[in-house]
Design a protein around this motif. Structure first.
Motif, PDB file in Angstrom:
ATOM      1  N   LEU A 172       4.761  19.171 -60.505  1.00  0.00           N
ATOM      2  CA  LEU A 172       4.557  18.298 -61.670  1.00  0.00           C
ATOM      3  C   LEU A 172       5.547  18.631 -62.794  1.00  0.00           C
ATOM      4  O   LEU A 172       6.027  17.730 -63.482  1.00  0.00           O
ATOM      5  CB  LEU A 172       3.115  18.410 -62.189  1.00  0.00           C
TER       6      LEU A 172
ATOM      7  N   ASP B  57      -5.985   8.178 -57.384  1.00  0.00           N
ATOM      8  CA  ASP B  57      -6.789   8.604 -56.232  1.00  0.00           C
ATOM      9  C   ASP B  57      -8.266   8.662 -56.606  1.00  0.00           C
ATOM     10  O   ASP B  57      -8.612   8.580 -57.783  1.00  0.00           O
ATOM     11  CB  ASP B  57      -6.295   9.963 -55.693  1.00  0.00           C
TER      12      ASP B  57
ATOM     13  N   ASN C  68       0.084  15.262 -53.519  1.00  0.00           N
ATOM     14  CA  ASN C  68      -1.054  15.800 -54.269  1.00  0.00           C
ATOM     15  C   ASN C  68      -2.271  14.899 -54.119  1.00  0.00           C
ATOM     16  O   ASN C  68      -3.392  15.374 -53.868  1.00  0.00           O
ATOM     17  CB  ASN C  68      -0.714  15.923 -55.756  1.00  0.00           C
TER      18      ASN C  68
ATOM     19  N   ASP D  33      -4.798  26.275 -53.738  1.00  0.00           N
ATOM     20  CA  ASP D  33      -3.641  25.396 -53.818  1.00  0.00           C
ATOM     21  C   ASP D  33      -2.416  26.013 -53.161  1.00  0.00           C
ATOM     22  O   ASP D  33      -1.603  25.336 -52.552  1.00  0.00           O
ATOM     23  CB  ASP D  33      -3.332  25.040 -55.278  1.00  0.00           C
TER      24      ASP D  33
HETATM   25  P1  ADP Z   1       1.530  21.960 -56.347  1.00  0.00           P
HETATM   26  O1  ADP Z   1       2.853  21.946 -55.686  1.00  0.00           O
HETATM   27  O2  ADP Z   1       0.853  23.278 -56.310  1.00  0.00           O
HETATM   28  O3  ADP Z   1       0.673  20.811 -55.999  1.00  0.00           O
HETATM   29  P2  ADP Z   1       1.888  20.561 -58.790  1.00  0.00           P
HETATM   30  O4  ADP Z   1       2.655  20.912 -59.962  1.00  0.00           O
HETATM   31  O5  ADP Z   1       2.297  19.342 -58.055  1.00  0.00           O
HETATM   32  O6  ADP Z   1       1.903  21.828 -57.879  1.00  0.00           O
HETATM   33  O7  ADP Z   1       0.378  20.440 -59.192  1.00  0.00           O
HETATM   34  C1  ADP Z   1      -0.190  21.405 -60.033  1.00  0.00           C
HETATM   35  C2  ADP Z   1      -1.683  21.482 -59.855  1.00  0.00           C
HETATM   36  O8  ADP Z   1      -2.277  20.292 -60.336  1.00  0.00           O
HETATM   37  C3  ADP Z   1      -2.116  21.516 -58.410  1.00  0.00           C
HETATM   38  O9  ADP Z   1      -2.101  22.845 -57.936  1.00  0.00           O
HETATM   39  C4  ADP Z   1      -3.519  20.975 -58.506  1.00  0.00           C
HETATM   40  O10 ADP Z   1      -4.395  22.004 -58.861  1.00  0.00           O
HETATM   41  C5  ADP Z   1      -3.452  19.983 -59.633  1.00  0.00           C
HETATM   42  N1  ADP Z   1      -3.297  18.576 -59.146  1.00  0.00           N
HETATM   43  C6  ADP Z   1      -2.159  17.855 -59.028  1.00  0.00           C
HETATM   44  N2  ADP Z   1      -2.407  16.602 -58.631  1.00  0.00           N
HETATM   45  C7  ADP Z   1      -3.748  16.502 -58.484  1.00  0.00           C
HETATM   46  C8  ADP Z   1      -4.636  15.444 -58.084  1.00  0.00           C
HETATM   47  N3  ADP Z   1      -4.202  14.242 -57.740  1.00  0.00           N
HETATM   48  N4  ADP Z   1      -5.958  15.711 -58.054  1.00  0.00           N
HETATM   49  C9  ADP Z   1      -6.439  16.934 -58.415  1.00  0.00           C
HETATM   50  N5  ADP Z   1      -5.644  17.982 -58.830  1.00  0.00           N
HETATM   51  C10 ADP Z   1      -4.328  17.768 -58.850  1.00  0.00           C
END
Ligand code: ADP
Length: 461
Positions: A426, A391, A363, A416
Motif C-alpha cells: 500500500l 470487497d 489484498n 499477514d
Molecule cells: P501486504 O503486502 O502485507 O498485504 P499492504 O501494504 O498491501 O501489505 O497491506 C498492509 C496491510 O493492510 C495488510 O497486511 C492487511 O493487514 C491490511 N489490508 C490491506 N488490504 C486489506 C483489505 N482489503 N482488507 C483487510 N485488510 C487489508
C-alpha cells in the motif's frame, strides 16, 4: 561590531545624537530670533534711541549731542539679557562712536536734516553667549577709528534657559543611548536563544525546541523553526522505525531458513524436495521484500521513473480482471466488474497502475472469505477518473485504518507475513499514485455489511 545588538545600539545612538544636534540648532535659531525681536522693540520703542535721535536731528541737534545720546543708551542697555552693539556714523560714514562685532548682520537707520542724511545709527543684536566682538573694529568702510569706545555689552552670565536646554539635550541623549542599548539587547536576545537552539538541534538533540519570545517577526521565525524541528524529528523517528522494522522483516525469513537448514544438517528434517520448496519460498519472500524496499526508496527520492503514455483505463482493468478471474474462482469468490462508460483515456504509466491494482486485488481476495464479492469499479467524477476495488471482507478497524498506508504496517503481522505480504504494497501504491498527481483513499467497515473499499482518483490532464 558585527553583532546585531551593537549595530542597533550604534543606530539608536546616531539617531539620538543627530536629533540632539538638530534640537540645539533649532533652539539656537529660535533664541537668536527672539533676542533680535526683543532688541528691535527696545531700539524702536517710543522712548528708544531711534526716536531720541530722530527728535534730536529734526531739532537741528549736533553730532556730539547724538554721540552722547548713543552712549547713554549703551549704558541703559547693559542690564539686558542680550548684547546690543551701536555705532554712530556721520554723513561720510565715518565712525563717531561705538563698535559692533563684524558679523554682517547689523542694520542701519539713517537720520535726515533738511532732506539730507546727516548720520546713521548702525546696530547689531547678539545673544550673550555669542562670541564677543573684537576689541578694535577697523573694517567699518575703511574709516575705522581705533579709539572707539568698547561696544555696548550686557555683562550677563549665560542664560539659565540655555543651560537648561543643554542639560536636557545631554540627559536626553544619555537616556536615549542607554535605552537604545537596552532595547537592542532585548530585541536580539530571542534571536541569540534561537541560534543556541538551532546549534543544539544541529548536534542531533532532536527534542530541543525554541521558546516563542520577542517581536512578532522573531516569534514567527521561532514557530517556523519548531515546525521544522517537529517534521525532522518525526521523519527521524520514522527512519529509525523503518530500519528496525526492515531488520525485523529480514530476520524472520532468515531465521526460518537457518532453522530449517540446521534441521536438515542434523537429520531432523529429510533433504526432500518439500523442504527445499519451503526454503525457496523464504528466498522468494526475501527478494520480494528487498525489491519493494528498493521501489519505496526510489519513490522517497522521487526517482520512480514513469513511462507516461495515453492509456485506455477500461482496457487495462479488463486485462487485470481476466488475470484474477481464475484466482477468485478458485477461492470461491465472485469477481465483479462495474465499468461506467464512456471514460477518457489518461496519460499514465500503465505498468505502474497495473502494479497498484494488482496489489489491491491480491489484498481484496486475500481478506475476503469464501462466497464473498470483490468488485472492480471505474467511473468519471468531475475532472478525475475513479477506480474502486471493493470487497466484502472483515474490514479494517478505525485504529488500523489510519496507519494502513504506512510502510511495513500490517494489521496482523504474523498472519499477514504468513500469507506472503511484505506490508509495503500500500505504501508503494500510494507513492505511485501520488507521482501521477493522484490520490488513494480507503474506507472500511468492520460491522455487517463489513468490507473495505480502496479508491484511486486520477486527474484527467
Ligand atoms: P501486504 O503486502 O502485507 O498485504 P499492504 O501494504 O498491501 O501489505 O497491506 C498492509 C496491510 O493492510 C495488510 O497486511 C492487511 O493487514 C491490511 N489490508 C490491506 N488490504 C486489506 C483489505 N482489503 N482488507 C483487510 N485488510 C487489508
Amino acid at each position: 561590531m558585527r553583532q546585531l545588538w551593537v549595530q542597533l545600539s550604534l543606530a539608536f545612538a546616531g539617531v539620538v545624537i543627530i536629533s540632539a544636534i538638530l534640537l540645539s540648532i533649532v533652539g539656537d535659531l529660535g533664541a537668536r530670533a527672539e533676542a533680535e525681536r526683543f532688541g528691535d522693540n527696545l531700539i524702536f520703542a517710543d522712548n528708544g534711541i531711534v526716536t531720541q535721535l530722530t527728535t534730536h536731528f529734526s531739532n537741528g541737534g549736533t553730532s556730539d549731542g547724538a554721540v552722547r545720546l548713543v552712549r547713554d543708551e549703551e549704558r541703559d542697555l547693559r542690564e539686558l539679557p542680550i548684547r546690543v552693539s551701536f555705532q554712530l556714523l556721520d554723513d561720510n560714514n565715518r565712525v563717531l562712536t561705538g563698535n559692533i562685532p563684524s558679523r554682517n548682520n547689523f542694520r542701519d537707520v539713517p537720520f535726515e536734516q533738511d532732506g539730507r542724511t546727516v548720520a546713521t545709527l548702525r546696530y547689531e543684536i547678539n545673544r550673550n553667549d555669542d562670541p564677543p566682538p573684537p576689541r578694535n573694529n577697523d573694517n567699518n568702510n575703511g574709516t575705522g577709528n581705533s579709539n572707539n569706545p568698547p561696544p555696548v555689552q550686557a555683562q550677563q552670565p549665560q542664560s539659565d534657559a540655555d543651560n537648561s536646554i543643554a542639560m536636557i539635550v545631554i540627559i536626553g541623549s544619555l537616556l536615549g543611548i542607554t535605552g537604545g542599548i537596552f532595547m537592542s539587547r532585548q530585541l536580539t536576545k530571542p534571536l541569540a536563544q534561537l541560534a543556541h537552539t538551532a546549534r543544539q538541534f544541529g548536534e542531533r538533540d532532536f527534542s530541543t525546541r525554541s521558546s516563542i519570545a520577542g517581536t512578532q517577526e522573531v516569534r514567527e521565525v521561532a514557530v517556523a523553526f519548531n515546525h521544522m524541528a517537529d517534521a525532522i524529528q518525526e521523519s527521524e523517528t520514522l527512519r529509525n522505525n523503518l530500519i528496525a522494522d526492515t531488520a525485523h522483516e529480514l530476520r524472520t525469513p532468515l531465521s526460518v531458513m537457518k532453522g530449517n537448514l540446521r534441521a536438515i544438517i542434523d537429520d531432523v528434517y529429510p533433504l526432500s524436495k518439500t523442504e527445499i520448496m519451503h526454503l525457496y519460498e523464504q528466498t522468494r519472500h526475501l527478494s520480494r521484500l528487498v525489491n519493494d524496499l528498493h521501489e519505496l526508496s526510489l519513490a522517497d527520492a522521487r526517482e520512480l521513473t514513469l513511462h507516461l503514455a495515453e492509456t485506455d483505463v477500461v482496457n487495462l482493468l479488463n486485462e487485470v480482471a481476466d488475470i484474477f478471474a481464475p484466482v477468485a474462482e478458485a477461492d470461491n469468490i465472485q469477481l465483479k466488474t462495474d465499468f461506467r462508460l464512456p471514460l477518457p483515456s489518461l496519460m499514465l504509466d500503465a505498468g505502474r497502475l497495473r502494479q497498484v491494482i494488482h496489489n489491491l486485488l491480491v489484498n481484496a481476495l486475500r481478506y475476503t472469505p469464501e462466497n464473498g464479492i470483490v468488485t472492480l469499479r471505474v467511473f468519471q467524477k468531475d475532472l478525475s477518473v475513479s477506480i474502486e476495488i471493493e470487497d466484502t471482507g472483515a474490514g479494517i478497524s478505525e485504529e488500523h485504518l489510519k496507519h494502513i498506508f504506512e510502510r511495513l504496517y500490517r494489521v496482523d503481522s504474523a498472519r499477514d507475513r504468513e500469507s506472503g505480504g511484505t506490508g509495503l504494497g500500500l505504501a508503494i501504491g500510494k507513492a505511485i499514485i501520488e507521482s501521477h498527481t493522484g490520490r488513494i483513499t480507503v474506507r472500511s467497515q468492520v460491522t455487517a455489511p463489513s468490507g473495505t473499499c480502496f479508491t484511486i482518483n486520477l486527474p484527467i490532464s
